[in-house]
Write a protein that holds these residues in place. Structure first.
Motif, short mmCIF file in Angstrom:
data_model
loop_
_atom_site.label_atom_id
_atom_site.label_comp_id
_atom_site.label_asym_id
_atom_site.label_seq_id
_atom_site.Cartn_x
_atom_site.Cartn_y
_atom_site.Cartn_z
N ARG A 45 0.83 -1.21 0.00
CA ARG A 45 0.00 0.00 0.00
C ARG A 45 0.86 1.25 0.00
O ARG A 45 0.59 2.20 -0.73
CB ARG A 45 -0.93 0.02 1.22
N ARG A 46 1.89 1.24 0.83
CA ARG A 46 2.77 2.42 0.90
C ARG A 46 3.38 2.71 -0.47
O ARG A 46 3.41 3.86 -0.92
CB ARG A 46 3.87 2.18 1.94
N PHE A 52 1.44 7.04 -6.54
CA PHE A 52 0.32 7.90 -6.93
C PHE A 52 0.62 9.36 -6.57
O PHE A 52 0.43 10.26 -7.40
CB PHE A 52 -0.97 7.43 -6.25
N LEU A 53 1.11 9.60 -5.36
CA LEU A 53 1.45 10.98 -4.95
C LEU A 53 2.52 11.58 -5.86
O LEU A 53 2.44 12.75 -6.23
CB LEU A 53 1.92 11.01 -3.50
N CYS A 99 -1.39 4.62 -11.77
CA CYS A 99 -1.15 4.56 -10.32
C CYS A 99 -2.47 4.55 -9.56
O CYS A 99 -2.60 3.85 -8.55
CB CYS A 99 -0.28 5.74 -9.88
N TYR A 100 -3.43 5.32 -10.04
CA TYR A 100 -4.75 5.35 -9.41
C TYR A 100 -5.40 3.97 -9.43
O TYR A 100 -6.01 3.53 -8.45
CB TYR A 100 -5.63 6.38 -10.11
N ASN A 101 -5.25 3.25 -10.53
CA ASN A 101 -5.82 1.91 -10.62
C ASN A 101 -5.24 0.98 -9.55
O ASN A 101 -5.96 0.14 -8.99
CB ASN A 101 -5.61 1.32 -12.02
N ILE A 102 -3.98 1.13 -9.25
CA ILE A 102 -3.35 0.31 -8.20
C ILE A 102 -3.86 0.73 -6.83
O ILE A 102 -4.15 -0.12 -5.99
CB ILE A 102 -1.81 0.39 -8.29
N ALA A 109 -11.13 1.88 1.19
CA ALA A 109 -12.15 2.67 0.49
C ALA A 109 -11.94 4.17 0.64
O ALA A 109 -12.09 4.92 -0.32
CB ALA A 109 -13.55 2.28 0.99
N GLU A 110 -11.59 4.63 1.83
CA GLU A 110 -11.39 6.08 2.04
C GLU A 110 -10.28 6.62 1.16
O GLU A 110 -10.42 7.67 0.53
CB GLU A 110 -11.08 6.38 3.51
N VAL A 111 -9.20 5.89 1.07
CA VAL A 111 -8.06 6.33 0.25
C VAL A 111 -8.45 6.28 -1.22
O VAL A 111 -8.13 7.21 -1.98
CB VAL A 111 -6.82 5.47 0.54
N SER A 112 -9.13 5.24 -1.63
CA SER A 112 -9.56 5.12 -3.03
C SER A 112 -10.48 6.27 -3.42
O SER A 112 -10.36 6.82 -4.52
CB SER A 112 -10.29 3.79 -3.24
N SER A 113 -11.41 6.62 -2.55
CA SER A 113 -12.33 7.72 -2.89
C SER A 113 -11.60 9.06 -2.95
O SER A 113 -11.90 9.89 -3.80
CB SER A 113 -13.51 7.78 -1.91
N ARG A 114 -10.62 9.26 -2.09
CA ARG A 114 -9.81 10.50 -2.16
C ARG A 114 -9.00 10.54 -3.46
O ARG A 114 -8.87 11.57 -4.09
CB ARG A 114 -8.87 10.61 -0.97
N ALA A 115 -8.47 9.40 -3.85
CA ALA A 115 -7.71 9.32 -5.09
C ALA A 115 -8.62 9.58 -6.29
O ALA A 115 -8.23 10.27 -7.24
CB ALA A 115 -7.04 7.95 -5.21
N GLU A 116 -9.83 9.04 -6.25
CA GLU A 116 -10.78 9.26 -7.34
C GLU A 116 -11.14 10.74 -7.46
O GLU A 116 -11.16 11.30 -8.57
CB GLU A 116 -12.04 8.44 -7.09
N ALA A 117 -11.39 11.40 -6.33
CA ALA A 117 -11.70 12.83 -6.35
C ALA A 117 -10.52 13.63 -6.90
O ALA A 117 -10.70 14.59 -7.66
CB ALA A 117 -12.05 13.31 -4.93
N LEU A 118 -9.33 13.22 -6.54
CA LEU A 118 -8.13 13.91 -7.03
C LEU A 118 -7.94 13.72 -8.53
O LEU A 118 -7.60 14.66 -9.25
CB LEU A 118 -6.92 13.38 -6.26
#
Length: 194
Positions: A45-46, A52-53, A99-102, A109-118
């Motif tokens: 995950r890290r 992604f960042l 990177c978002y797909n990974i 879920a929280e991290v995925s939704s933040r990534a999607e918004a970004l």
């Protein structure tokens, strides 16, 4: 008790002791394996969050470079530079998507939704940046823009001014980083529970 009975009790005790000892060893091994799996998952995950960042920050920088062209008079050189910047932006947007797909796969879920918004924000910001720069660099009129169906900041519900755009992007980047940090601080999966 005769010698045969003592030997039998001793043998039963030895078998029982070996069984209890083996059961404890199996439990300890399972516990160790679980700990190693949790650490491995945290590292995966890290790595996904960091990649992604990095891609998002590269995209942010490419959009800012593109926005730097706003207000410049069109020249043949600026059109060529613009074409390279657009290609670079498209490449980094693709890298962000990969990177978002990974991140989506690794969760939570929280991290995925933040990534999607970004991702949505950066897609909108890049479209607005292109809309703001392309007419000037390429010498397009408003009618030509409309004919080419380029999005406008109004149609995307996105701020027009660069400072607001940059603040919005930085806020969402920070939100993602904070959500990722919380997920990494809870490697036991507490954030996975929905």
């Amino acid at each position: 008790m005769d010698a045969g009975g003592v030997a039998l009790v001793g043998a039963v005790a030895a078998v029982l002791g070996a069984t209890v000892g083996a059961g404890g060893a199996v439990r300890a091994a399972k516990s160790q394996n679980r700990g190693q799996h949790v650490q491995w998952r945290r590292q995966v995950r890290r790595d996904a969050f960091a990649a992604f960042l990095t891609a998002i920050n590269d995209c942010h920088d490419k959009i800012l470079a593109l926005c730097a062209n706003v207000g410049r008079a069109p020249t043949p050189e600026s059109a060529a530079t613009f074409a390279v910047e657009v290609r670079d932006l498209a490449a980094v947007l693709k890298q962000c998507q990969d990177c978002y797909n990974i991140v989506r796969l690794e969760g939570p879920a929280e991290v995925s939704s933040r990534a999607e918004a970004l991702m949505e924000l950066l897609s909108q910001w890049s479209a607005v940046a292109l809309q703001q720069v392309e007419p000037e660099i390429m010498g397009l009129t408003r009618v030509e823009m409309e004919r080419r169906r380029l999005p406008t900041s109004d149609s995307l519900n996105f701020p027009d001014d660069a400072v607001s755009q940059m603040r919005m992007a930085k806020t969402q980047i920070n939100d993602f980083a904070e959500a990722a940090r919380r997920a990494l601080d809870h490697p036991d999966g507490a954030l996975d529970r929905r």
